[in-house]
Enzyme design. Structure first.
Site, PDB file in Angstrom:
ATOM      1  N   LYS A  27      24.757  45.403  81.626  1.00  0.00           N
ATOM      2  CA  LYS A  27      23.770  45.601  82.689  1.00  0.00           C
ATOM      3  C   LYS A  27      23.791  46.991  83.322  1.00  0.00           C
ATOM      4  O   LYS A  27      22.751  47.492  83.782  1.00  0.00           O
ATOM      5  CB  LYS A  27      23.981  44.547  83.784  1.00  0.00           C
ATOM      6  N   ASP A  29      23.351  37.612  89.530  1.00  0.00           N
ATOM      7  CA  ASP A  29      24.350  36.576  89.304  1.00  0.00           C
ATOM      8  C   ASP A  29      25.722  37.219  89.160  1.00  0.00           C
ATOM      9  O   ASP A  29      26.741  36.539  89.170  1.00  0.00           O
ATOM     10  CB  ASP A  29      24.043  35.798  88.023  1.00  0.00           C
TER      11      ASP A  29
END
Length: 408
Positions: A81, A128
């Site tokens: 990410k 998350d």
């Protein structure tokens, strides 16, 4: 295998038809991605992540090759990410400085001179875990602040990893999409900068930059396959949450290979299959999954498709699969317990689902129709992306050691 009852699919009959109205992928072409990779290469932590060849597994499953791009090595953050978040932050700062990002290395952005020009900036996001950790890391590196909101049920370990990067972080009582709305509201009220990989009408520039940032990993993978003197993959399996990662990779493949791109399958958890639901509606529009989404694939527990990614996934993917958590758990166990001389890959729940689904398609006689529709055979060369390592080590051990979420 009982797993067949927990796998649903929709084939895209129009994905290979030439259509001038299809979504443009110019923002992911080779010229753009070269610029993205140059920015990432300016990081002291940059290294190409491993592309693992699972030859014994390929033989067992009856295909020519299986490659797994292992993103657990990315920048020491155990997930891919950071590629998107760091590039988006870089693009935002370059715009503030009236400069092109090609003029700004990460080291230059960290300089006192640049910091004085920019002043204090607060980057805000919902996550998350993996995306938020990447934003927090980038903000800390640049001497800036990060505020991170996490959805209900998020891992305490992932929360602490974000806090350890110096961010202000908390777990809310909201689902992912409502946590995004909370982050957006906070950024607006506190003069912060929302850096979110989901997009909606009126908020698409930064999510587009994030998708461009993700493309570094697929550009690396294709380069690594060429370095092995191997043919390009015939098939790619991509997991989707809001769809930004999957849309980035698929958009790159279309931009680079056109109609010769690999056959591409999108995989989602049953509880949060917003792309699958949208395609099944057959009206060309994105549709949301609402409410609490209790899946172990925390990185994919997103209910609303990203508007930037949606058109790419709708227009170019070949199949969309919704699957049970047990498919992801199966993938984790296969990768963690390799055959013969295959390398071991430690993959988290969201990272392993593609392999879990592939193994079921090829080993369950009830799913032969899916293999036939995808034209998977002994000559197939299949690329999978393990997008994360054991970002929740306790959860990883419960699945791999203790056998939680069995396939049978």
């Amino acid at each position: 295998m009982r797993e067949v009852n927990a796998i649903q699919y929709v084939a895209n009959e129009n994905g290979r038809k030439i259509n001038s109205k299809r979504t443009s992928v110019e923002f992911l072409d080779k010229e753009v991605v070269n610029k993205v990779r140059c920015f990432h290469k300016s990081f002291p932590e940059y290294a190409v992540t491993p592309l693992q060849s699972l030859n014994a597994l390929a033989k067992k499953l009856g295909v020519s090759s299986i490659w797994v791009k292992d993103e657990s090595y990315r920048f020491g953050l155990n997930a891919f990410k950071v590629l998107g978040g760091s590039y988006a932050v870089g693009k935002y700062l370059a715009e503030r400085l009236n400069m092109d990002i090609s003029e700004l290395s990460f080291e230059k952005l960290k300089s006192e001179e640049i910091k004085e020009k920019l002043g204090e900036i607060t980057f805000v996001t919902a996550t998350d875990g993996n995306h938020g950790r990447g934003i927090a890391w980038a903000a800390r590196q640049l001497g800036q602040k990060a505020v991170v909101f996490m959805p209900k049920g998020s891992s305490i370990i992932r929360l602490n990893n974000i806090k350890n990067e110096g961010a202000e972080a908390s777990i809310t009582g909201l689902n992912y999409d409502d946590a995004v709305r909370l982050a957006s509201k906070y950024a607006e009220e506190h003069n912060g900068v929302l850096v979110q990989d989901s997009s909606w009408e009126g908020y698409e520039k930064i999510p587009t930059w994030i998708m461009q940032g993700y493309a570094t990993l697929i550009d690396e993978a294709i380069e690594q396959i060429k370095d092995e003197d191997k043919d390009n993959p015939t098939h790619v399996f991509l997991q989707a949450g809001v769809g930004s990662f999957a849309g980035s990779v698929l958009g790159y493949l279309e931009a680079v290979f056109g109609e010769d791109r690999p056959i591409t399958t999108i995989v989602e958890p049953n509880e949060a299959a917003c792309i699958y639901k949208s395609v099944k509606a057959n009206d060309g529009k994105p549709h949301a999954v609402t409410g609490y989404m209790p899946t172990i694939m925390a990185g994919l527990a997103c209910g609303e498709p990203s508007t930037v990614a949606w058109g790419i996934l709708r227009d170019y993917a070949d199949m969309y699969i919704s699957c049970a958590d047990s498919a992801a758990a199966r993938g984790m166990r296969i990768l963690g317990n390799p055959l013969a001389d295959d390398p071991k890959v430690i993959s988290g729940e969201s990272g392993a689902v593609g392999l879990g689904v592939l193994s079921l398609i090829l080993q369950d006689n009830h799913l032969k129709e899916m293999a036939e529709k995808l034209n998977i055979n002994k000559d197939s060369k299949i690329l999978l992306i393990s997008t994360e390592g054991d970002t929740d080590p306790e959860g990883y051990r419960e699945i791999v050691w203790d056998g939680m979420y069995p396939s049978f």
